[in-house]
Design an enzyme around this catalytic site. Structure first.
Site, PDB file in Angstrom:
ATOM      1  N   THR A  46       0.864  -1.007   0.084  1.00 14.53           N
ATOM      2  CA  THR A  46      -0.066  -0.018  -0.022  1.00 14.53           C
ATOM      3  C   THR A  46       0.826   1.250   0.027  1.00 14.53           C
ATOM      4  O   THR A  46       1.998   0.986   0.228  1.00 14.53           O
ATOM      5  CB  THR A  46      -0.977  -0.100   1.175  1.00 14.53           C
ATOM      6  OG1 THR A  46      -0.201  -0.081   2.499  1.00 14.53           O
ATOM      7  CG2 THR A  46      -1.981  -1.187   1.076  1.00 14.53           C
ATOM      8  N   THR A  48       1.495   4.258   1.646  1.00  6.79           N
ATOM      9  CA  THR A  48       2.105   4.916   2.840  1.00  6.79           C
ATOM     10  C   THR A  48       3.088   3.857   3.401  1.00  6.79           C
ATOM     11  O   THR A  48       4.428   4.128   3.637  1.00  6.79           O
ATOM     12  CB  THR A  48       1.380   5.386   3.670  1.00  6.79           C
ATOM     13  OG1 THR A  48       0.445   6.285   3.208  1.00  6.79           O
ATOM     14  CG2 THR A  48       2.321   5.922   4.996  1.00  6.79           C
ATOM     15  N   CYS A  49       2.684   2.443   3.362  1.00  5.33           N
ATOM     16  CA  CYS A  49       3.613   1.631   3.803  1.00  5.33           C
ATOM     17  C   CYS A  49       4.911   1.235   2.946  1.00  5.33           C
ATOM     18  O   CYS A  49       6.035   0.941   3.588  1.00  5.33           O
ATOM     19  CB  CYS A  49       2.514   0.054   3.894  1.00  5.33           C
ATOM     20  SG  CYS A  49       1.220   0.339   4.714  1.00  5.33           S
ATOM     21  N   THR A  50       4.779   1.396   1.799  1.00  6.25           N
ATOM     22  CA  THR A  50       5.673   0.910   0.518  1.00  6.25           C
ATOM     23  C   THR A  50       6.650   2.276   0.468  1.00  6.25           C
ATOM     24  O   THR A  50       7.918   2.101   0.439  1.00  6.25           O
ATOM     25  CB  THR A  50       5.179   0.488  -0.508  1.00  6.25           C
ATOM     26  OG1 THR A  50       4.511  -0.758  -0.127  1.00  6.25           O
ATOM     27  CG2 THR A  50       6.249   0.084  -1.545  1.00  6.25           C
TER      28      THR A  50
END
Length: 161
Positions: A46, A48-50
């Site tokens: 996703t 923000t995560c990546t």
């Protein structure tokens, strides 16, 4: 009830992809006798995560180890295939444990589950980071907004060490 400073990490078993294939890793194996940074994301791959959260831990891997961290792990409510692919794509494979909490049982045991069905994701983990020493939480930072990675990012955790 949400896990807090002084609490023991609950028992759980994750799946992790290794060079030899999938293995099970328990919280006891990960935390016993070690100082560990565990951070969680709502979903592998996703935005923000990546693009924001995970890269800070990959980039600061050596700095975290120099500050006395024995293990770094990321957990997400995804299957081990997705987590393994994310490990490879991110450059974190072999440095960070990419733990699949496929049924959210660990996340729920921590009291850090969130229903993101409105965004099409279902039950996921809140974004957080914690420092544990021998399985006992010494610091925890939970993001108020799942689209931000500030208090749970690697720079903020480095400041706590």
């Amino acid at each position: 009830m949400t896990i807090a400073i002084g609490d023991k990490i609950p028992s759980a078993t994750f799946k992790e992809k290794t060079a030899d294939g999938p293995v099970e890793i328990t919280t006891e194996q990960l935390f016993k006798g070690k100082k560990v940074v565990l951070f969680a994301v709502p979903g592998a791959f996703t935005p923000t995560c990546t693009l924001n959260h995970l890269p800070g831990y990959v980039e600061n891997f050596n700095a975290l180890v120099e500050k006395g961290i024995d293990e770094i792990a990321v957990v997400s409510v995804n299957d081990w295939h997705v987590m393994g692919a994310w490990a490879q794509a991110s450059g974190g494979f072999g440095k960070i444990h990419f733990l699949a909490d496929w049924d959210a049982s660990f996340t729920k045991a921590l009291g850090l589950d969130i229903d993101l069905s409105g965004g099409g994701l279902g039950v996921r983990s809140k974004r957080y980071a914690l420092i544990a020493d021998d399985g006992v939480v010494k610091h925890i930072a939970i993001e108020e907004n799942p689209g931000q990675a500030t208090v749970s990012g690697a720079p903020a955790i480095l400041e706590q060490l």
